[in-house]
Enzyme design. Sequence first.
Site, PDB file in Angstrom:
ATOM      1  N   CYS A 177       0.596  -1.284  -0.036  1.00 35.45           N
ATOM      2  CA  CYS A 177       0.122  -0.002   0.081  1.00 35.45           C
ATOM      3  C   CYS A 177       0.937   1.518   0.105  1.00 35.45           C
ATOM      4  O   CYS A 177       2.051   1.354   0.070  1.00 35.45           O
ATOM      5  CB  CYS A 177      -1.008   0.121   1.000  1.00 35.45           C
ATOM      6  SG  CYS A 177       0.043   0.138   2.812  1.00 35.45           S
ATOM      7  N   ALA A 200       2.943   1.761   3.091  1.00 36.69           N
ATOM      8  CA  ALA A 200       4.235   0.921   3.140  1.00 36.69           C
ATOM      9  C   ALA A 200       5.402   1.646   2.121  1.00 36.69           C
ATOM     10  O   ALA A 200       6.401   1.618   2.553  1.00 36.69           O
ATOM     11  CB  ALA A 200       3.956  -0.312   2.501  1.00 36.69           C
ATOM     12  N   ARG A 208      11.295  -4.886   6.697  1.00 38.02           N
ATOM     13  CA  ARG A 208      12.182  -4.588   5.660  1.00 38.02           C
ATOM     14  C   ARG A 208      13.539  -4.644   6.273  1.00 38.02           C
ATOM     15  O   ARG A 208      13.656  -4.087   7.371  1.00 38.02           O
ATOM     16  CB  ARG A 208      11.643  -3.338   5.034  1.00 38.02           C
ATOM     17  CG  ARG A 208      12.558  -3.090   3.773  1.00 38.02           C
ATOM     18  CD  ARG A 208      11.784  -1.936   3.011  1.00 38.02           C
ATOM     19  NE  ARG A 208      12.404  -1.483   1.585  1.00 38.02           N
ATOM     20  CZ  ARG A 208      13.160  -0.519   1.730  1.00 38.02           C
ATOM     21  NH1 ARG A 208      13.418   0.268   2.911  1.00 38.02           N
ATOM     22  NH2 ARG A 208      13.537   0.234   0.570  1.00 38.02           N
ATOM     23  N   HIS A 239       6.133   6.295  -2.254  1.00 40.35           N
ATOM     24  CA  HIS A 239       7.341   7.039  -2.586  1.00 40.35           C
ATOM     25  C   HIS A 239       7.490   8.358  -2.983  1.00 40.35           C
ATOM     26  O   HIS A 239       7.817   9.091  -2.640  1.00 40.35           O
ATOM     27  CB  HIS A 239       8.107   6.184  -4.077  1.00 40.35           C
ATOM     28  CG  HIS A 239       8.176   4.634  -3.722  1.00 40.35           C
ATOM     29  ND1 HIS A 239       8.255   3.737  -4.884  1.00 40.35           N
ATOM     30  CD2 HIS A 239       8.282   3.943  -2.483  1.00 40.35           C
ATOM     31  CE1 HIS A 239       8.317   2.535  -4.338  1.00 40.35           C
ATOM     32  NE2 HIS A 239       8.176   2.509  -3.123  1.00 40.35           N
TER      33      HIS A 239
HETATM   34 FE1  CFM Z   1      13.219   0.445  -5.378  1.00 37.11          FE
HETATM   35 FE2  CFM Z   1      12.724  -1.868  -5.536  1.00 37.11          FE
HETATM   36 FE3  CFM Z   1      11.443  -0.117  -3.990  1.00 37.11          FE
HETATM   37 FE4  CFM Z   1      13.792  -1.000  -3.279  1.00 37.11          FE
HETATM   38 FE5  CFM Z   1      12.819  -3.061  -1.936  1.00 37.11          FE
HETATM   39 FE6  CFM Z   1      11.888  -3.842  -4.031  1.00 37.11          FE
HETATM   40 FE7  CFM Z   1      10.498  -2.219  -2.427  1.00 37.11          FE
HETATM   41 MO1  CFM Z   1      10.775  -4.544  -1.638  1.00 37.11          MO
HETATM   42  S1  CFM Z   1      14.534  -1.047  -5.149  1.00 37.11           S
HETATM   43  S2  CFM Z   1      12.911   1.087  -3.239  1.00 37.11           S
HETATM   44  S3  CFM Z   1      14.787  -1.962  -1.518  1.00 37.11           S
HETATM   45  S4  CFM Z   1      11.474  -0.241  -6.135  1.00 37.11           S
HETATM   46  S5  CFM Z   1      12.838  -4.902  -2.677  1.00 37.11           S
HETATM   47  S6  CFM Z   1      12.326  -3.694  -6.264  1.00 37.11           S
HETATM   48  S7  CFM Z   1       9.838  -3.898  -3.672  1.00 37.11           S
HETATM   49  S8  CFM Z   1      11.005  -2.724  -0.458  1.00 37.11           S
HETATM   50  S9  CFM Z   1       9.335  -0.293  -2.863  1.00 37.11           S
END
Ligand code: CFM
Length: 538
Positions: A58, A61, A92, A191
Amino acid sequence: MKPNPHTVKDELLSALPKKSARKRAEQIVVNERRPDGSVPEIKANVRTTPGAITQRGCTYAGCKGVVIGPTRDILSITHGPVGCGFYSWLTRRNQTRPEGPDDANYIPYCLSTDMQDEQIVFGGEKKLRAAIEEAYELFHPKAIAIFSTCPVGLIGDDVHAVARDMKEKLGINVFGFSCEGYKGVSQSAGHHIANNQLFKHVVGTNETPRPENFKINLLGEYNIGGDAFVIEELFERCGITLISTFSGNSTYDAFANSHMADLNAVMCHRSINYVAEMMEKKFGIPWIKVNFVGAEGTAKSLRHIAQYFNDAELTERVEKVISEEMTDVLKTQFAVRSRCEGKTAMLFVGGSRAHHYQMLFAEMGMKTVAAGYEFAHRDDYEGRRVLPTIKVDADSRNIEQLEVHPDETRYMPRRGPSELVQLEAAGMDVAAYQGMMPEMEEGALVIDDIYHFETERLLEIYKPDIFCAGIKEKYAVQKAGIPCKQLHSYDYGGPYAGFRGAINFYNEIDRMVNTKIWQYVQAPWETEEELEVEEIAS
Ligand code: CFM
């Protein structure tokens, strides 16, 4: 026999009702690499079909967990029912390394306002204020971040007003995030929200001058399994000054001071491209895409950084480090290739690793037959050149797009236009990312936001030697007799970044794809005994 990817696609779609299948078809693509460098269009960053089992997380997260979570000295408070905080607590593997006993580290803590029915009905701002005061009394942090969960948005608590008041009252930086879980179609929205608020409230608030040479920020590296430690050490040996990392092994002060850097090196484009772009606009700091996953990628990224600074001594040190490291890398590559060459992998993870880890597999001689992202956008698949053609839908419009202008006093273009042209002519992509598909083989299947049903069918049809995903998929995959490597958490292993990380990865995957254990996997209902019981029952 090699499966025909077009037939596989039809097969996956055949399980859906007609209308859903038509929509879903746009998210499943057989890769082509056309002579003009383009790849087929894929639909991404759209809502998951209701009823499908998705891998996604989500918005909360993506904001609290992914981008801000790894910073050890920003005290994070989840405003919401206690579950959101509890279930996002230490899930994480972003590691951190406080410098001394006085360096704050709040990562092991879980703070929540624990909203009850009363707050849902009458509002939760009062309880949030009290929680911030209590947290301040306990920890005396430099900064406090408040994260909104779904009910907060639904009832309309103004976390930003509370943050402003508390900032004034406590005399520390307090800022809030409207990162309600439902805010976007996936964690990707989180993000963006995190990037915006970090940029608005933190970046550029510490003017301490940095006299060092070759100053960079590393963006989009989160220190999973210690990856950032490996990269930090490489930079140090090369003589590159790391001002801040967004956000692996990071601190509040480093973010605040990050506008002192002369280059932003972007590792995970999906999660942090917004900060890179905004820093370029406001401060004149160019960004380049780097990749420290895979030995070749690591060497190339270090070389690009050296090329950017155009300094003979730096270049020499970088080359020295690369050649020192490559001896062991090549030795291990040679050893594992004899056992792994030609084996196949599938990668369905996140928004950047499904691309980066294909490079590591290629270094071992392994082929990626299918890959996809959970929540990436079209630019992560097809490259940023498609950005102008991406349709902005209602879900994306929901996320604030900051308007950024050059800072009146602090905007200072680090490289002039002609210098940037020169860098590009020398093979460096400035402010560009080519995406995953141009680097995948023709005929490989690319699937956005893979559904669990599709995962199971792919395993049956392709029988890959390894499947890379996360904890939610892991045991279902292994029950199919196929090893599953978690690419989010690294299965408690790692680091996998840099040269030493690559060696770790080669060895680990070699063990996983060559163990005989999987051929002994047999479900209880597949044994004769069980069949007999079933026969009796019928
Ligand atoms: Fe970038 Fe990722 Fe992500 Fe990531 Fe991660 Fe991920 Fe993620 Mo899991 S590199 S920041 S450190 S998009 S592994 S492939 S899914 S937490 S949001």
